[in-house]
Design a protein around this motif. Structure first.
Motif, PDB file in Angstrom:
ATOM      1  N   LYS A  49      23.293  -7.137 -67.616  1.00 14.67           N
ATOM      2  CA  LYS A  49      24.103  -6.623 -66.509  1.00 14.67           C
ATOM      3  C   LYS A  49      25.354  -5.936 -67.028  1.00 14.67           C
ATOM      4  CE  LYS A  49      26.388  -8.144 -62.239  1.00 14.67           C
ATOM      5  NZ  LYS A  49      26.711  -9.317 -61.377  1.00 14.67           N
ATOM      6  N   LEU A  50      26.007  -6.551 -68.019  1.00 16.08           N
ATOM      7  CA  LEU A  50      27.194  -5.944 -68.603  1.00 16.08           C
ATOM      8  C   LEU A  50      26.850  -4.632 -69.292  1.00 16.08           C
ATOM      9  CD1 LEU A  50      28.989  -9.075 -70.111  1.00 16.08           C
ATOM     10  CD2 LEU A  50      29.784  -7.655 -68.209  1.00 16.08           C
ATOM     11  N   GLU A  51      25.703  -4.600 -69.930  1.00 22.10           N
ATOM     12  CA  GLU A  51      25.266  -3.378 -70.597  1.00 22.10           C
ATOM     13  C   GLU A  51      25.048  -2.269 -69.583  1.00 22.10           C
ATOM     14  OE1 GLU A  51      24.135  -0.876 -73.742  1.00 22.10           O
ATOM     15  OE2 GLU A  51      25.156  -2.810 -73.708  1.00 22.10           O
ATOM     16  N   ALA A  52      24.531  -2.656 -68.413  1.00 20.27           N
ATOM     17  CA  ALA A  52      24.245  -1.662 -67.369  1.00 20.27           C
ATOM     18  C   ALA A  52      25.515  -1.069 -66.788  1.00 20.27           C
ATOM     19  CB  ALA A  52      23.408  -2.293 -66.271  1.00 20.27           C
ATOM     20  N   VAL A  53      26.613  -1.848 -66.778  1.00 22.70           N
ATOM     21  CA  VAL A  53      27.860  -1.357 -66.174  1.00 22.70           C
ATOM     22  C   VAL A  53      28.927  -1.077 -67.225  1.00 22.70           C
ATOM     23  CG1 VAL A  53      27.418  -2.572 -64.021  1.00 22.70           C
ATOM     24  CG2 VAL A  53      28.738  -3.710 -65.813  1.00 22.70           C
ATOM     25  N   ARG A  54      28.524  -0.973 -68.491  1.00 24.90           N
ATOM     26  CA  ARG A  54      29.513  -0.802 -69.553  1.00 24.90           C
ATOM     27  C   ARG A  54      30.276   0.514 -69.424  1.00 24.90           C
ATOM     28  NH1 ARG A  54      24.687   0.851 -71.686  1.00 24.90           N
ATOM     29  NH2 ARG A  54      24.689   2.679 -73.048  1.00 24.90           N
ATOM     30  N   HIS A  55      29.727   1.471 -68.673  1.00 24.90           N
ATOM     31  CA  HIS A  55      30.402   2.754 -68.516  1.00 24.90           C
ATOM     32  C   HIS A  55      31.285   2.801 -67.272  1.00 24.90           C
ATOM     33  CE1 HIS A  55      28.280   4.413 -71.876  1.00 24.90           C
ATOM     34  NE2 HIS A  55      27.104   4.203 -71.320  1.00 24.90           N
ATOM     35  N   LYS A  56      31.409   1.687 -66.526  1.00 32.39           N
ATOM     36  CA  LYS A  56      32.280   1.663 -65.356  1.00 32.39           C
ATOM     37  C   LYS A  56      33.716   1.685 -65.839  1.00 32.39           C
ATOM     38  CE  LYS A  56      32.206  -0.199 -60.725  1.00 32.39           C
ATOM     39  NZ  LYS A  56      31.524   0.977 -60.149  1.00 32.39           N
ATOM     40  N   THR A  57      34.436   2.718 -65.461  1.00 31.99           N
ATOM     41  CA  THR A  57      35.773   2.930 -66.009  1.00 31.99           C
ATOM     42  C   THR A  57      36.843   2.186 -65.221  1.00 31.99           C
ATOM     43  OG1 THR A  57      36.201   4.901 -64.665  1.00 31.99           O
ATOM     44  CG2 THR A  57      35.052   5.216 -66.762  1.00 31.99           C
ATOM     45  N   PHE A  58      38.019   2.088 -65.845  1.00 30.34           N
ATOM     46  CA  PHE A  58      39.162   1.478 -65.168  1.00 30.34           C
ATOM     47  C   PHE A  58      39.513   2.268 -63.913  1.00 30.34           C
ATOM     48  CE2 PHE A  58      43.698   1.049 -64.356  1.00 30.34           C
ATOM     49  CZ  PHE A  58      43.884  -0.318 -64.427  1.00 30.34           C
ATOM     50  N   LYS A  59      39.410   3.584 -63.992  1.00 32.51           N
ATOM     51  CA  LYS A  59      39.747   4.440 -62.859  1.00 32.51           C
ATOM     52  C   LYS A  59      38.769   4.280 -61.709  1.00 32.51           C
ATOM     53  CE  LYS A  59      41.376   9.160 -61.986  1.00 32.51           C
ATOM     54  NZ  LYS A  59      41.572  10.506 -62.594  1.00 32.51           N
ATOM     55  N   GLU A  60      37.560   3.822 -61.989  1.00 32.59           N
ATOM     56  CA  GLU A  60      36.583   3.541 -60.935  1.00 32.59           C
ATOM     57  C   GLU A  60      36.820   2.156 -60.326  1.00 32.59           C
ATOM     58  OE1 GLU A  60      32.604   5.995 -62.360  1.00 32.59           O
ATOM     59  OE2 GLU A  60      33.074   4.085 -63.332  1.00 32.59           O
ATOM     60  N   CYS A  61      37.251   1.220 -61.150  1.00 27.43           N
ATOM     61  CA  CYS A  61      37.445  -0.146 -60.671  1.00 27.43           C
ATOM     62  C   CYS A  61      38.726  -0.294 -59.844  1.00 27.43           C
ATOM     63  CB  CYS A  61      37.490  -1.119 -61.853  1.00 27.43           C
ATOM     64  SG  CYS A  61      35.904  -1.338 -62.690  1.00 27.43           S
ATOM     65  N   ALA A  62      39.778   0.428 -60.218  1.00 21.24           N
ATOM     66  CA  ALA A  62      41.056   0.283 -59.526  1.00 21.24           C
ATOM     67  C   ALA A  62      40.955   0.597 -58.034  1.00 21.24           C
ATOM     68  CB  ALA A  62      42.116   1.153 -60.200  1.00 21.24           C
ATOM     69  N   PRO A  63      40.383   1.744 -57.619  1.00 20.56           N
ATOM     70  CA  PRO A  63      40.262   2.000 -56.173  1.00 20.56           C
ATOM     71  C   PRO A  63      39.376   0.976 -55.472  1.00 20.56           C
ATOM     72  CG  PRO A  63      39.966   4.020 -57.428  1.00 20.56           C
ATOM     73  CD  PRO A  63      39.934   2.898 -58.409  1.00 20.56           C
ATOM     74  N   ALA A  64      38.361   0.477 -56.177  1.00 18.99           N
ATOM     75  CA  ALA A  64      37.487  -0.526 -55.571  1.00 18.99           C
ATOM     76  C   ALA A  64      38.260  -1.818 -55.298  1.00 18.99           C
ATOM     77  CB  ALA A  64      36.297  -0.801 -56.487  1.00 18.99           C
ATOM     78  N   TYR A  65      39.140  -2.200 -56.233  1.00 19.07           N
ATOM     79  CA  TYR A  65      39.972  -3.385 -56.014  1.00 19.07           C
ATOM     80  C   TYR A  65      40.925  -3.168 -54.845  1.00 19.07           C
ATOM     81  CZ  TYR A  65      43.665  -6.800 -56.570  1.00 19.07           C
ATOM     82  OH  TYR A  65      44.588  -7.777 -56.321  1.00 19.07           O
ATOM     83  N   PHE A 106      35.491 -10.914 -62.285  1.00 18.22           N
ATOM     84  CA  PHE A 106      34.799 -11.561 -61.165  1.00 18.22           C
ATOM     85  C   PHE A 106      33.527 -10.805 -60.789  1.00 18.22           C
ATOM     86  CE2 PHE A 106      34.313 -11.097 -56.511  1.00 18.22           C
ATOM     87  CZ  PHE A 106      33.793 -12.346 -56.222  1.00 18.22           C
ATOM     88  N   ARG A 107      33.568  -9.478 -60.837  1.00 20.51           N
ATOM     89  CA  ARG A 107      32.406  -8.670 -60.489  1.00 20.51           C
ATOM     90  C   ARG A 107      31.411  -8.539 -61.636  1.00 20.51           C
ATOM     91  NH1 ARG A 107      32.554  -5.622 -55.790  1.00 20.51           N
ATOM     92  NH2 ARG A 107      30.373  -5.299 -56.372  1.00 20.51           N
ATOM     93  N   GLY A 108      31.757  -9.089 -62.792  1.00 21.01           N
ATOM     94  CA  GLY A 108      30.837  -9.045 -63.920  1.00 21.01           C
ATOM     95  C   GLY A 108      30.912  -7.789 -64.750  1.00 21.01           C
ATOM     96  N   TYR A 109      32.008  -7.007 -64.599  1.00 17.78           N
ATOM     97  CA  TYR A 109      32.141  -5.752 -65.333  1.00 17.78           C
ATOM     98  C   TYR A 109      32.774  -5.941 -66.707  1.00 17.78           C
ATOM     99  CZ  TYR A 109      31.291  -3.733 -60.719  1.00 17.78           C
ATOM    100  OH  TYR A 109      30.752  -3.404 -59.503  1.00 17.78           O
ATOM    101  N   ARG A 110      33.361  -7.115 -66.944  1.00 17.01           N
ATOM    102  CA  ARG A 110      33.953  -7.391 -68.239  1.00 17.01           C
ATOM    103  C   ARG A 110      33.919  -8.899 -68.493  1.00 17.01           C
ATOM    104  NH1 ARG A 110      38.661  -5.712 -69.851  1.00 17.01           N
ATOM    105  NH2 ARG A 110      39.320  -7.672 -70.764  1.00 17.01           N
ATOM    106  N   GLN A 111      34.207  -9.286 -69.720  1.00 11.52           N
ATOM    107  CA  GLN A 111      34.214 -10.692 -70.099  1.00 11.52           C
ATOM    108  C   GLN A 111      35.486 -10.998 -70.874  1.00 11.52           C
ATOM    109  OE1 GLN A 111      30.444 -10.961 -72.280  1.00 11.52           O
ATOM    110  NE2 GLN A 111      29.623 -12.273 -70.678  1.00 11.52           N
ATOM    111  N   GLY A 112      35.785 -12.292 -71.013  1.00 18.56           N
ATOM    112  CA  GLY A 112      36.899 -12.717 -71.850  1.00 18.56           C
ATOM    113  C   GLY A 112      38.207 -12.867 -71.103  1.00 18.56           C
TER     114      GLY A 112
END
Length: 363
Positions: free
Chosen positions: A95-111, A194-200
């Protein structure tokens, strides 16, 4: 002697009709459902608890393939690896591999979209968007959200701002904005985890992390209050204010020098703690008004109005016995601000501009 494993044959699998489990040995079972569906199950016991792990339907996974999978899982158990936990970890990695290209600029508006309903005003949303656009996106906006680490967060917070001839570090020059941006980046990264886009761990967290590199906001932000208006000059000021175009002022509040007149929270505090309505509010009648004043009707009355003059200063008659003003310590404010969301409080912590730095010590 009956065989311990490989008990089933391809023909037996094909002919099995009655609902139930048919053992092949070594933890491999053929499951026949009440509706006639057939699938493979690997059953094992770990820490005294029995687990069933699906291996796939018979029409997709053959008997020999099911046996191979069962053998792999038995080997994993010998090495102390739980097959189900290993399967979940593999799925998470995929799953992380599938979304590894999701950028910070894409996640910020979603949050922002997910949380804007809990924020007080559209202005709050605009503040988020403006600070991210101005300071974060140019550095980490196009990077994968999982690639944002401590060095990149520091690069945002320590970037040079101002003119090329007089560069200054963001964290020191615009301490309040930089501090708020750090918290916003932390929230976005938490949401991405929380959405599984990153770890750690969160590289933007303050407590126990960035506090080792950056000084607290209260240490670097210098508060410069505007000069207060002397009480005796208030009437002249009100007359001048009445000459200005636009909706006329409703009143003026006089405060002591220890209150920042540009900070509405401090002004309201002074009014609540130092003004007695029966003694400290004077009404100035028939003062200069404005033709734009909607409170004065009919329109011909708008050139005249009234104003309130509020004395929110200490009572000079009892100045020696007046209670000493207590200020918040910077260390206490920082602890509360960092735990604001953990305490279940909405939005962001309020801005405090007045601190008692003389009592600032680490407990």
């Amino acid at each position: 002697m009956a065989r311990g494993i490989n008990k089933l044959s391809a023909l037996a699998v094909q002919k099995a009709k009655d609902p139930g489990y048919y053992g092949d040995g070594g933890g491999l079972w053929l499951q026949v459902s009440k509706l006639g569906g057939k699938s493979w199950v690997f059953r094992y016991t770990r820490n005294g608890k029995t687990h069933d792990m699906g291996l796939g339907p018979v029409h997709t996974v053959s008997l020999s393939e099911a046996r191979s999978k069962s053998l792999e899982h038995r080997k994993s158990l010998l090495e102390g690896i739980d097959p189900l936990e290993a399967k979940k970890a593999k799925q998470q990695a995929a799953k992380l591999e599938a979304v590894r290209h999701k950028t910070f600029k894409e996640c910020a508006p979603a949050y922002i979209q997910a949380n804007r309903a809990g924020w007080k005003t559209p202005k709050h949303v605009q503040q988020w968007e403006n600070t991210l656009e101005a300071y974060a996106y140019p550095i980490i906006g196009e990077l994968a959200i999982g690639a944002v680490d401590t060095n990149l967060v520091l690069k945002v917070l320590q970037q040079q701002v101002g003119s090329p001839s007089e560069p200054a570090q963001f964290w020191y020059t615009k301490a309040e904005t930089a501090s708020r941006l750090r918290g916003r980046i932390e929230n976005i990264l938490d949401w991405a985890t929380f959405r599984g886009y990153r770890q750690g761990e969160n590289p933007a967290r303050w407590k126990g992390h960035l506090e080792h590199e950056l000084p607290a906001r209260s240490k670097v932000q210098k508060v410069e209050h505007h000069a207060s208006l002397p009480y005796a000059e208030a009437p002249a000021f009100m007359r001048e204010l009445g000459k200005r175009k636009g909706v006329s002022a409703r009143g003026i509040v006089a405060v002591d020098e220890d209150v920042d007149p540009t900070d509405m929270n401090q002004v309201l505090w002074a009014m609540a703690t130092r003004a007695t309505p029966s003694d400290d509010i004077d009404i100035l009648r028939n003062t200069r008004g404005s033709p734009l004043d909607p409170a004065q009707n009919p329109p011909e009355k708008r050139f005249f109005g009234s104003k309130a003059l509020i004395n929110a200063c200490k009572d000079y008659r009892n100045i020696r016995n007046f209670p000493v003003r207590t200020l918040l310590r910077p260390t206490v404010y920082e602890r509360v601000r960092e735990r604001w969301s953990d305490l279940g409080l909405p939005g962001e912590a309020p801005v405090v501009s007045a601190f008692d730095n003389a009592l600032d010590f680490h407990e």
